[in-house]
Design a protein around this motif. Sequence first.
Motif, PDB file in Angstrom:
ATOM      1  N   ALA A 290       0.847  -1.201   0.000  1.00 59.56           N
ATOM      2  CA  ALA A 290       0.000   0.000   0.000  1.00 59.56           C
ATOM      3  C   ALA A 290       0.878   1.245   0.000  1.00 59.56           C
ATOM      4  CB  ALA A 290      -0.909   0.001   1.220  1.00 59.56           C
ATOM      5  N   PRO A 291       0.531   2.263  -0.800  1.00 59.29           N
ATOM      6  CA  PRO A 291       1.327   3.499  -0.805  1.00 59.29           C
ATOM      7  C   PRO A 291       1.206   4.246   0.516  1.00 59.29           C
ATOM      8  CG  PRO A 291      -0.660   3.771  -2.127  1.00 59.29           C
ATOM      9  CD  PRO A 291      -0.605   2.326  -1.746  1.00 59.29           C
ATOM     10  N   GLU A 292       2.242   4.982   0.851  1.00 61.23           N
ATOM     11  CA  GLU A 292       2.256   5.809   2.060  1.00 61.23           C
ATOM     12  C   GLU A 292       2.098   7.269   1.647  1.00 61.23           C
ATOM     13  OE1 GLU A 292       5.941   4.986   3.970  1.00 61.23           O
ATOM     14  OE2 GLU A 292       5.538   2.827   4.198  1.00 61.23           O
ATOM     15  N   VAL A 293       0.927   7.824   1.910  1.00 63.10           N
ATOM     16  CA  VAL A 293       0.617   9.192   1.482  1.00 63.10           C
ATOM     17  C   VAL A 293       0.471  10.087   2.704  1.00 63.10           C
ATOM     18  CG1 VAL A 293      -0.962  10.660   0.184  1.00 63.10           C
ATOM     19  CG2 VAL A 293      -0.588   8.295  -0.542  1.00 63.10           C
ATOM     20  N   THR A 294       1.255  11.143   2.770  1.00 66.53           N
ATOM     21  CA  THR A 294       1.152  12.105   3.868  1.00 66.53           C
ATOM     22  C   THR A 294       0.905  13.496   3.300  1.00 66.53           C
ATOM     23  OG1 THR A 294       3.558  12.394   3.879  1.00 66.53           O
ATOM     24  CG2 THR A 294       2.636  10.796   5.426  1.00 66.53           C
ATOM     25  N   ILE A 295       0.395  14.388   4.159  1.00 67.70           N
ATOM     26  CA  ILE A 295       0.096  15.760   3.759  1.00 67.70           C
ATOM     27  C   ILE A 295       1.014  16.697   4.538  1.00 67.70           C
ATOM     28  CG2 ILE A 295      -1.675  17.559   3.693  1.00 67.70           C
ATOM     29  CD1 ILE A 295      -3.751  15.249   3.564  1.00 67.70           C
ATOM     30  N   LEU A 296       1.668  17.602   3.834  1.00 67.03           N
ATOM     31  CA  LEU A 296       2.611  18.522   4.477  1.00 67.03           C
ATOM     32  C   LEU A 296       1.840  19.655   5.159  1.00 67.03           C
ATOM     33  CD1 LEU A 296       5.709  19.050   4.728  1.00 67.03           C
ATOM     34  CD2 LEU A 296       5.457  20.639   2.823  1.00 67.03           C
ATOM     35  N   ASN A 297       2.064  19.823   6.443  1.00 64.30           N
ATOM     36  CA  ASN A 297       1.435  20.911   7.196  1.00 64.30           C
ATOM     37  C   ASN A 297       2.439  22.040   7.431  1.00 64.30           C
ATOM     38  OD1 ASN A 297      -1.074  19.630   7.545  1.00 64.30           O
ATOM     39  ND2 ASN A 297      -0.293  18.450   9.277  1.00 64.30           N
ATOM     40  N   PRO A 298       1.986  23.285   7.389  1.00 65.18           N
ATOM     41  CA  PRO A 298       2.905  24.400   7.640  1.00 65.18           C
ATOM     42  C   PRO A 298       3.501  24.320   9.050  1.00 65.18           C
ATOM     43  CG  PRO A 298       0.829  25.180   6.704  1.00 65.18           C
ATOM     44  CD  PRO A 298       0.627  23.749   7.064  1.00 65.18           C
ATOM     45  N   GLU A 299       4.796  24.625   9.141  1.00 66.64           N
ATOM     46  CA  GLU A 299       5.465  24.584  10.452  1.00 66.64           C
ATOM     47  C   GLU A 299       5.403  25.931  11.153  1.00 66.64           C
ATOM     48  OE1 GLU A 299       9.400  23.230   9.598  1.00 66.64           O
ATOM     49  OE2 GLU A 299       8.829  21.103   9.584  1.00 66.64           O
ATOM     50  N   ASP A 300       5.725  26.997  10.431  1.00 63.78           N
ATOM     51  CA  ASP A 300       5.850  28.310  11.067  1.00 63.78           C
ATOM     52  C   ASP A 300       4.901  29.348  10.486  1.00 63.78           C
ATOM     53  OD1 ASP A 300       8.032  27.336  12.619  1.00 63.78           O
ATOM     54  OD2 ASP A 300       9.327  27.591  10.866  1.00 63.78           O
ATOM     55  N   GLN A 301       3.913  28.910   9.715  1.00 61.18           N
ATOM     56  CA  GLN A 301       3.007  29.878   9.110  1.00 61.18           C
ATOM     57  C   GLN A 301       1.606  29.296   8.992  1.00 61.18           C
ATOM     58  OE1 GLN A 301       4.434  30.649   5.047  1.00 61.18           O
ATOM     59  NE2 GLN A 301       5.814  28.930   5.335  1.00 61.18           N
ATOM     60  N   ARG A 302       0.671  30.168   8.602  1.00 64.98           N
ATOM     61  CA  ARG A 302      -0.716  29.757   8.513  1.00 64.98           C
ATOM     62  C   ARG A 302      -1.002  29.064   7.179  1.00 64.98           C
ATOM     63  NH1 ARG A 302      -4.031  32.436  12.033  1.00 64.98           N
ATOM     64  NH2 ARG A 302      -5.780  32.482  10.570  1.00 64.98           N
ATOM     65  N   VAL A 303      -2.063  28.278   7.165  1.00 59.33           N
ATOM     66  CA  VAL A 303      -2.514  27.680   5.913  1.00 59.33           C
ATOM     67  C   VAL A 303      -3.036  28.800   5.014  1.00 59.33           C
ATOM     68  CG1 VAL A 303      -4.153  26.103   4.834  1.00 59.33           C
ATOM     69  CG2 VAL A 303      -3.148  25.519   7.049  1.00 59.33           C
ATOM     70  N   PRO A 304      -2.532  28.938   3.787  1.00 58.55           N
ATOM     71  CA  PRO A 304      -2.957  30.047   2.922  1.00 58.55           C
ATOM     72  C   PRO A 304      -4.458  30.017   2.628  1.00 58.55           C
ATOM     73  CG  PRO A 304      -0.997  28.961   2.047  1.00 58.55           C
ATOM     74  CD  PRO A 304      -1.500  28.094   3.158  1.00 58.55           C
ATOM     75  N   TRP A 305      -5.022  31.215   2.473  1.00 62.76           N
ATOM     76  CA  TRP A 305      -6.435  31.329   2.106  1.00 62.76           C
ATOM     77  C   TRP A 305      -6.640  31.077   0.620  1.00 62.76           C
ATOM     78  CZ3 TRP A 305     -10.459  31.950   5.433  1.00 62.76           C
ATOM     79  CH2 TRP A 305     -10.144  32.324   6.751  1.00 62.76           C
ATOM     80  N   GLY A 306      -5.734  31.583  -0.192  1.00 62.68           N
ATOM     81  CA  GLY A 306      -5.891  31.463  -1.642  1.00 62.68           C
ATOM     82  C   GLY A 306      -4.571  31.111  -2.300  1.00 62.68           C
ATOM     83  N   GLY A 307      -4.580  31.094  -3.639  1.00 63.58           N
ATOM     84  CA  GLY A 307      -3.382  30.738  -4.400  1.00 63.58           C
ATOM     85  C   GLY A 307      -3.292  29.241  -4.636  1.00 63.58           C
ATOM     86  N   HIS A 308      -2.431  28.848  -5.579  1.00 61.38           N
ATOM     87  CA  HIS A 308      -2.293  27.434  -5.956  1.00 61.38           C
ATOM     88  C   HIS A 308      -0.851  26.944  -5.920  1.00 61.38           C
ATOM     89  CE1 HIS A 308      -6.457  27.236  -7.420  1.00 61.38           C
ATOM     90  NE2 HIS A 308      -6.241  28.430  -7.936  1.00 61.38           N
ATOM     91  N   ALA A 309       0.100  27.839  -5.822  1.00 59.67           N
ATOM     92  CA  ALA A 309       1.493  27.452  -6.022  1.00 59.67           C
ATOM     93  C   ALA A 309       2.085  26.695  -4.847  1.00 59.67           C
ATOM     94  CB  ALA A 309       2.342  28.694  -6.297  1.00 59.67           C
ATOM     95  N   ALA A 310       1.499  26.837  -3.641  1.00 54.04           N
ATOM     96  CA  ALA A 310       2.066  26.234  -2.430  1.00 54.04           C
ATOM     97  C   ALA A 310       3.499  26.721  -2.207  1.00 54.04           C
ATOM     98  CB  ALA A 310       2.017  24.706  -2.505  1.00 54.04           C
ATOM     99  N   ALA A 311       3.744  28.002  -2.543  1.00 56.19           N
ATOM    100  CA  ALA A 311       5.081  28.571  -2.349  1.00 56.19           C
ATOM    101  C   ALA A 311       5.474  28.579  -0.873  1.00 56.19           C
ATOM    102  CB  ALA A 311       5.123  29.991  -2.918  1.00 56.19           C
ATOM    103  N   TRP A 312       4.480  28.611   0.011  1.00 56.29           N
ATOM    104  CA  TRP A 312       4.752  28.585   1.449  1.00 56.29           C
ATOM    105  C   TRP A 312       5.581  27.376   1.850  1.00 56.29           C
ATOM    106  CZ3 TRP A 312       3.322  24.284   4.166  1.00 56.29           C
ATOM    107  CH2 TRP A 312       2.359  23.444   3.567  1.00 56.29           C
ATOM    108  N   ALA A 313       5.495  26.297   1.067  1.00 55.00           N
ATOM    109  CA  ALA A 313       6.096  25.016   1.468  1.00 55.00           C
ATOM    110  C   ALA A 313       7.527  24.833   0.980  1.00 55.00           C
ATOM    111  CB  ALA A 313       5.236  23.859   0.933  1.00 55.00           C
ATOM    112  N   VAL A 314       8.034  25.786   0.185  1.00 53.65           N
ATOM    113  CA  VAL A 314       9.334  25.552  -0.455  1.00 53.65           C
ATOM    114  C   VAL A 314      10.464  25.285   0.546  1.00 53.65           C
ATOM    115  CG1 VAL A 314      11.148  26.677  -1.834  1.00 53.65           C
ATOM    116  CG2 VAL A 314       8.773  26.652  -2.639  1.00 53.65           C
TER     117      VAL A 314
END
Length: 804
Positions: free
Chosen positions: A217-241
């Motif tokens: 079975a694949p192992e799928v996880t979701i990256l949560n922000p460490e030091d910032q809020r979950v963005p309201w808008g946008g698609h790039a997920a630049a917060w996660a770089v």
Amino acid sequence: MTLPPAIADWFESRGWRVRRHQWDMLEAARAGDHALLVADTGAGKTLAGFLPTLADFASDDPPGDGLHTLYISPLKALAHDVQRNLLTPIDDIGLKLRVETRSGDTPSDRKARQRARPPHVLLTTPESLSLLLSYPEAATMFADLRCVIVDEIHAFATGKRGDLLALSLARLQTMAPQMRRVALSATVADPDAFRAWLAPLGEADVVRLVHGEEGAAPEVTILNPEDQRVPWGGHAAAWAVPQLYEEIRRNTTTLIFTNTRFLAEYIFQLLWDVNDDKLPIGIHHGSLSKEARRKVEGAMARGELRALVCTASLDLGVDWGDIDLVVQMGAPKGSSRLLQRIGRANHRLDCASRALLVPGNRFEFLEAFAAQEAVEEGQRDGEEFRPGGLDVLAQHVMACACAGPFEEAALLAEVRSASAYRWIDAAQWSRVLEFVATGGYALRAYDRFKRIVRDRQGIWRLVHPEHAARHRLNAGIIVDSEMLDVRFRNGRNLGKVEESFGATLSPGDTIRFAGMDLEVEGVRDLELIVRAAKKPGQIPSYMGARMPLTTHLSERVRALMVDRAGWSRFPDDLREWLEMQDWRSRLPGPGDLLAESFPHNGRHYTVYYTFEGWNANQSLGMLITRRMNERGMMPLGFVANDYALAVWGARPVGDPAPLLSPDILAHEFVEWVQESHLLRRAFREVAVISGLVERQHPGKRKSGRQVTFSTDLIYDVLRKYEPDHLLIEAAWADARARMTDVGRLGDLLDRAAGQLVHVTLDRVTPLAVPVLVMIGRETLPAGAADDELLVEAESLAAAAMRLN
């Protein structure tokens, strides 16, 4: 049942065992059955498909010269990859078996030799097969064909390339009645529908369904922000770089998928900005030059890259077993697409693939959780089959005429043996033949549209042999936006940008492309001449189709929103967002259509939470504002994303139900499509595919503007003098299905009729913030305005999340 000793010894020498589904495919071949294999990535599907061929050539009585097996893939690169992998057992076992590829890149002398003396196994694409069938020697070349293997069938069977291949399979079956049909896929949602597509006459029961052995079975996880809020808008997920870079450092090789070419260039740029360790990171997408893509693919195969940022260009056919992490930047949009991408990690059945989902905004976090659940449950999704396109049928008729004279009743029977074209009756067939012969009633006076003619015996043939050369020069299904080659002055080709983007550039402008900053020197013919630049440039945008949110995933998202007990696993920001929405208004559950109305900045807004995807929401916005205008409700604009549609005007909407009545599809929809550019755009595509308008003449290619000018002229003539023309009908079918998603729109309006919930509020709600922040930025490439979105979102969010 046994394998030939040479093949059994080869398996043993590699420490492998023949898997159950590989035995099943061999058994189906020996029984003469057609077969569909559905097996996880890394299960040895390709080997399973080719095993009967290898067994035939390893037997005591091997086949002689001539084409034995035809392999069809959606990508040229996949055919080359399979050739490399297939040559290993052939060479190890010592089989006298010749394998070759054929595509648009194949030299013309080799193509001619393949027609005269074909290899035992030919690897090609649907378009190249159709062109092969247009030659007079096709009947001789394919007469002894034993098997055709369609790889990654889910990737194209439901679209126009699938229509073309279905017609080609029907033609092959006529030439080689003994031919078996085999298809392979890892992510088929409805096996019976694909069996019917694959089967002669659409009889699904004659196709054996083979299920692969289950893997880890694949192992799928979701990256949560460490030091910032979950963005309201946008698609790039630049917060996660920054966090993504740490993942790259922790893993040996990371494959990073984005949903667009713009985002691939953008994320690649952001990663290089934080790449303090100078790790080797590459980029790969379909607009880069073939040389650039091959260079990166070679570096990956040799293990020289730590990470590769890519698009759907690497969804299929990557057999790099040492990729230990796959990252999906932004929403996956469907569980099957996500499974396909996850399968790029490890690419081994017994090893778990590791994937990391990186959502770009709050709705995308919900979508990521929904996709994670779907993958854990093994749930697949995908596009539904639809009737075959008339433009594709016209192209196929012309290909048949190029191969030689044909009798119309016999060809009709052959065409109708393809399930996509069972709907074609004698009257429709006559219209298709009349179109190929004259261009249709309104165009029959023009000699250039006369391509075939019927003789006194009722046999159809080419008007002139030159039409065959013109057909082979222009035939194809993929009608991309016209492109400019990006080149250095010394001739080195970097790839392509769209002509419409190139038209906005002037000498001295800078662009970022292929991971480099480039200064524009000028545009000549269809080339953009550049040189290295020292200052950063803008990233080219592309008009490629948006990936739609699948119906299955949208239903899961709605279920997650009302499952209050499950909110505890969400990030704090996400949970607070849903709690405040639940307290101030209500949440859209499965089956509901929630509409919220509120004032904001002197305007009156109504937000419809449809979860039907951008295409359907965009179409609905056009229709609602049109109806509002007719009723004096003074609409001022609308904005859509995958999840919601926001419409604003000078007057409040007291009851949105009349704006959503199903008759909107009969009245406003028809008027809107006819008056908008949509039908013209659809007509341009079908005119090119059907062969009515030619993009290329010997030694010369038309620019995109020239093609558009030609098709617009013809469109205007047909709209005026022959509105029921075959291509107008084909364009309407495309506009309904692909460009407006009218099927989902109809489902939405049916839902509104019985389950519309309208809530009136005094100010913006938490759920409305992600769509409202897109106002004024709809035409920007995803990711281009993320920084500005953050600023505006915080202002909107302060009002939305206020308790009183």
